[in-house]
Design an enzyme around this catalytic site. Structure first.
Site, PDB file in Angstrom:
ATOM      1  N   TYR A 279       0.839  -1.218   0.000  1.00  0.00           N
ATOM      2  CA  TYR A 279       0.000   0.000   0.000  1.00  0.00           C
ATOM      3  C   TYR A 279       0.866   1.258   0.000  1.00  0.00           C
ATOM      4  O   TYR A 279       0.371   2.357  -0.244  1.00  0.00           O
ATOM      5  CB  TYR A 279      -0.940   0.056   1.221  1.00  0.00           C
ATOM      6  CG  TYR A 279      -1.930  -1.080   1.358  1.00  0.00           C
ATOM      7  CD1 TYR A 279      -2.134  -1.996   0.330  1.00  0.00           C
ATOM      8  CD2 TYR A 279      -2.683  -1.230   2.516  1.00  0.00           C
ATOM      9  CE1 TYR A 279      -3.025  -3.043   0.466  1.00  0.00           C
ATOM     10  CE2 TYR A 279      -3.586  -2.274   2.653  1.00  0.00           C
ATOM     11  CZ  TYR A 279      -3.746  -3.185   1.636  1.00  0.00           C
ATOM     12  OH  TYR A 279      -4.633  -4.217   1.785  1.00  0.00           O
TER      13      TYR A 279
ATOM     14  N   HIS B  10       0.604 -11.696   2.131  1.00  0.00           N
ATOM     15  CA  HIS B  10      -0.475 -10.993   1.417  1.00  0.00           C
ATOM     16  C   HIS B  10      -1.199 -11.888   0.406  1.00  0.00           C
ATOM     17  O   HIS B  10      -2.395 -11.745   0.181  1.00  0.00           O
ATOM     18  CB  HIS B  10       0.108  -9.760   0.712  1.00  0.00           C
ATOM     19  CG  HIS B  10      -0.883  -8.677   0.483  1.00  0.00           C
ATOM     20  ND1 HIS B  10      -0.603  -7.347   0.659  1.00  0.00           N
ATOM     21  CD2 HIS B  10      -2.180  -8.709   0.096  1.00  0.00           C
ATOM     22  CE1 HIS B  10      -1.679  -6.614   0.396  1.00  0.00           C
ATOM     23  NE2 HIS B  10      -2.642  -7.431   0.040  1.00  0.00           N
TER      24      HIS B  10
HETATM   25  N1  LIG Z   1      -5.639  -8.540   1.791  1.00  0.00           N
HETATM   26  C1  LIG Z   1      -6.061  -8.040   0.643  1.00  0.00           C
HETATM   27  O1  LIG Z   1      -5.759  -8.570  -0.444  1.00  0.00           O
HETATM   28  C2  LIG Z   1      -6.920  -6.807   0.667  1.00  0.00           C
HETATM   29  C3  LIG Z   1      -7.578  -6.397  -0.509  1.00  0.00           C
HETATM   30  C4  LIG Z   1      -8.365  -5.257  -0.455  1.00  0.00           C
HETATM   31  C5  LIG Z   1      -8.497  -4.573   0.741  1.00  0.00           C
HETATM   32  N2  LIG Z   1      -7.845  -4.983   1.876  1.00  0.00           N
HETATM   33  C6  LIG Z   1      -7.982  -4.282   3.184  1.00  0.00           C
HETATM   34  O2  LIG Z   1      -9.367  -4.169   3.484  1.00  0.00           O
HETATM   35  C7  LIG Z   1      -9.692  -2.783   3.671  1.00  0.00           C
HETATM   36  C8  LIG Z   1     -11.115  -2.527   3.234  1.00  0.00           C
HETATM   37  O3  LIG Z   1     -11.314  -2.911   1.886  1.00  0.00           O
HETATM   38  P1  LIG Z   1     -11.572  -1.853   0.709  1.00  0.00           P
HETATM   39  O4  LIG Z   1     -10.937  -0.581   1.078  1.00  0.00           O
HETATM   40  O5  LIG Z   1     -11.149  -2.478  -0.566  1.00  0.00           O
HETATM   41  O6  LIG Z   1     -13.142  -1.737   0.623  1.00  0.00           O
HETATM   42  P2  LIG Z   1     -14.358  -1.350   1.619  1.00  0.00           P
HETATM   43  O7  LIG Z   1     -13.873  -0.985   2.969  1.00  0.00           O
HETATM   44  O8  LIG Z   1     -15.362  -2.422   1.474  1.00  0.00           O
HETATM   45  O9  LIG Z   1     -14.976  -0.087   0.880  1.00  0.00           O
HETATM   46  C9  LIG Z   1     -14.306   1.111   0.807  1.00  0.00           C
HETATM   47  C10 LIG Z   1     -15.146   2.030  -0.097  1.00  0.00           C
HETATM   48  O10 LIG Z   1     -16.407   2.302   0.533  1.00  0.00           O
HETATM   49  C11 LIG Z   1     -16.550   3.708   0.748  1.00  0.00           C
HETATM   50  N3  LIG Z   1     -17.198   3.835   2.067  1.00  0.00           N
HETATM   51  C12 LIG Z   1     -16.636   3.650   3.287  1.00  0.00           C
HETATM   52  N4  LIG Z   1     -17.538   3.818   4.269  1.00  0.00           N
HETATM   53  C13 LIG Z   1     -18.715   4.118   3.669  1.00  0.00           C
HETATM   54  C14 LIG Z   1     -20.017   4.397   4.159  1.00  0.00           C
HETATM   55  N5  LIG Z   1     -20.279   4.383   5.455  1.00  0.00           N
HETATM   56  N6  LIG Z   1     -20.990   4.668   3.245  1.00  0.00           N
HETATM   57  C15 LIG Z   1     -20.721   4.667   1.916  1.00  0.00           C
HETATM   58  N7  LIG Z   1     -19.510   4.402   1.397  1.00  0.00           N
HETATM   59  C16 LIG Z   1     -18.503   4.128   2.263  1.00  0.00           C
HETATM   60  C17 LIG Z   1     -15.141   4.271   0.676  1.00  0.00           C
HETATM   61  O11 LIG Z   1     -15.127   5.581   0.166  1.00  0.00           O
HETATM   62  P3  LIG Z   1     -14.521   6.854   0.966  1.00  0.00           P
HETATM   63  O12 LIG Z   1     -13.092   6.542   1.355  1.00  0.00           O
HETATM   64  O13 LIG Z   1     -14.638   7.951  -0.038  1.00  0.00           O
HETATM   65  O14 LIG Z   1     -15.419   7.048   2.157  1.00  0.00           O
HETATM   66  C18 LIG Z   1     -14.467   3.334  -0.319  1.00  0.00           C
HETATM   67  O15 LIG Z   1     -14.786   3.726  -1.656  1.00  0.00           O
HETATM   68  C19 LIG Z   1      -8.633  -2.068   2.832  1.00  0.00           C
HETATM   69  O16 LIG Z   1      -8.527  -0.692   3.150  1.00  0.00           O
HETATM   70  C20 LIG Z   1      -7.406  -2.868   3.164  1.00  0.00           C
HETATM   71  O17 LIG Z   1      -6.898  -2.503   4.429  1.00  0.00           O
HETATM   72  C21 LIG Z   1      -7.052  -6.106   1.841  1.00  0.00           C
END
Ligand SMILES: NC(=O)c1ccc[n+]([C@@H]2O[C@H](COP(=O)([O-])OP(=O)(O)OC[C@H]3O[C@@H](n4cnc5c(N)ncnc54)[C@H](OP(=O)(O)O)[C@@H]3O)[C@@H](O)[C@H]2O)c1
Length: 276
Positions: A36, A99
């Protein structure tokens, strides 16, 4: 059970301020990764939060992950762990994950096992280990992974994967718990109805659903209002019927959710270099 993710928050100041906002809102688990590119910003936020008296280091639970580039062999993994520690400026991680199940992940795991025994990593786990990979891994390694971070939301329920994790006593942790921007839970009439019934938002219902099935969640947002909203999920309970209705949105193993099975995705990951 409720953490804060910083995937794609590449601006250092924005990342630091988001993490500080999350800590102020009550989050204690922060999820970053070497790939990241913001382990340093997370470390800065941790130090600033402690200096400001918001929390102690012991109260925080900082997760990072070893990237594929550092998973070529044992020595590369040792160097990768050291690089994460150095970039973050932390003495230890509370959880450190492989990862992806790519390259020589068994040799990389030996490096994590040793760093765990040395106290540099307080817990070790894996990410994106699908059930057959996880089962083989758990049957083979000396120290079993404590966590498996995988994609889990109402459109990708992965009930069998949770069964496998339960069998091996591996804690499931959901990435993209809100659908990661690819799915649109906010447009679902069913989810809106359930949210209205509890006077909660759709996001809160979706997050609560994973929590109630024992899954740790790490939603990401850079907006303070949403950061606060996403952790305010402890004052309502979904009924068994509502839980089943939400699970019925499952699309199964299709589309982008199974990108890890595709040669082009694996090749793409192998091509992502985080060190020159
Ligand atoms: N291990 C892996 O391979 C892997 C892969 C992907 C992600 N991850 C981890 O998992 C975490 C979460 O996954 P993610 O970031 O992909 O997706 P997520 O948390 O499911 O969704 C994030 C999205 O939702 C929006 N959002 C957040 N809260 C909201 C709410 N209350 N209402 C409406 N929209 C909202 C955010 O926009 P805004 O920021 O504009 O609010 C962003 O566009 C990552 O940050 C990372 O740490 C790990």
């Amino acid at each position: 059970m409720v953490g804060f993710g910083v995937f794609q928050v590449t601006d250092k100041e924005e990342c630091k301020q988001s993490v500080l906002g999350a800590i102020r809102a009550g989050y204690r688990l922060i999820d970053t990764a070497a790939v990241y590119g913001n382990e340093d910003a997370v470390g800065d936020a941790v130090r600033e939060a402690i200096d400001a008296g918001l929390c102690t280091r012991e109260e925080l639970f900082i997760t990072s992950k070893l990237w594929v580039q550092d998973m070529g062999n044992y020595d590369m993994a040792i160097a990768g762990i050291e690089s994460s520690l150095k970039k973050s400026g932390l003495e230890y991680f509370d959880l450190y994950l492989l990862h992806q199940a790519m390259r020589d992940y068994f040799s990389a795991w030996r490096a994590l096992e040793e760093a765990y025994e040395a106290g540099k990593l307080k817990a070790i786990g894996v990410s994106n280990f699908y059930p057959h990979v996880l089962a083989n891994f758990c049957e083979t390694v000396r120290i079993r992974p404590m966590v498996n971070q995988v994609e889990l939301h109402p459109y990708f329920v992965q009930a069998e994967a949770l069964e496998t994790m339960k069998y091996y006593n591996v804690q499931p942790e959901a990435w993209a718990p809100l659908g990661g921007g690819r799915h649109k839970p906010y447009e679902s009439e069913l989810l809106q109805q359930i949210a209205n019934a509890h006077q909660k938002s759709v996001a809160q219902v979706v997050l609560r659903w994973n929590l109630q099935r024992g899954v740790t969640i790490i939603p990401k947002s850079t907006k303070l209002k949403r950061i606060e909203e996403n952790i305010s999920i402890w004052d309502f309970t979904l009924s068994d019927n509502e839980m089943a209705q939400i699970s019925s949105l499952d699309l199964g193993y299709v589309g982008d959710s199974v990108k890890h099975f595709k040669p082009e995705f694996v090749r793409g990951c192998l091509g992502v270099k985080i060190h020159s």
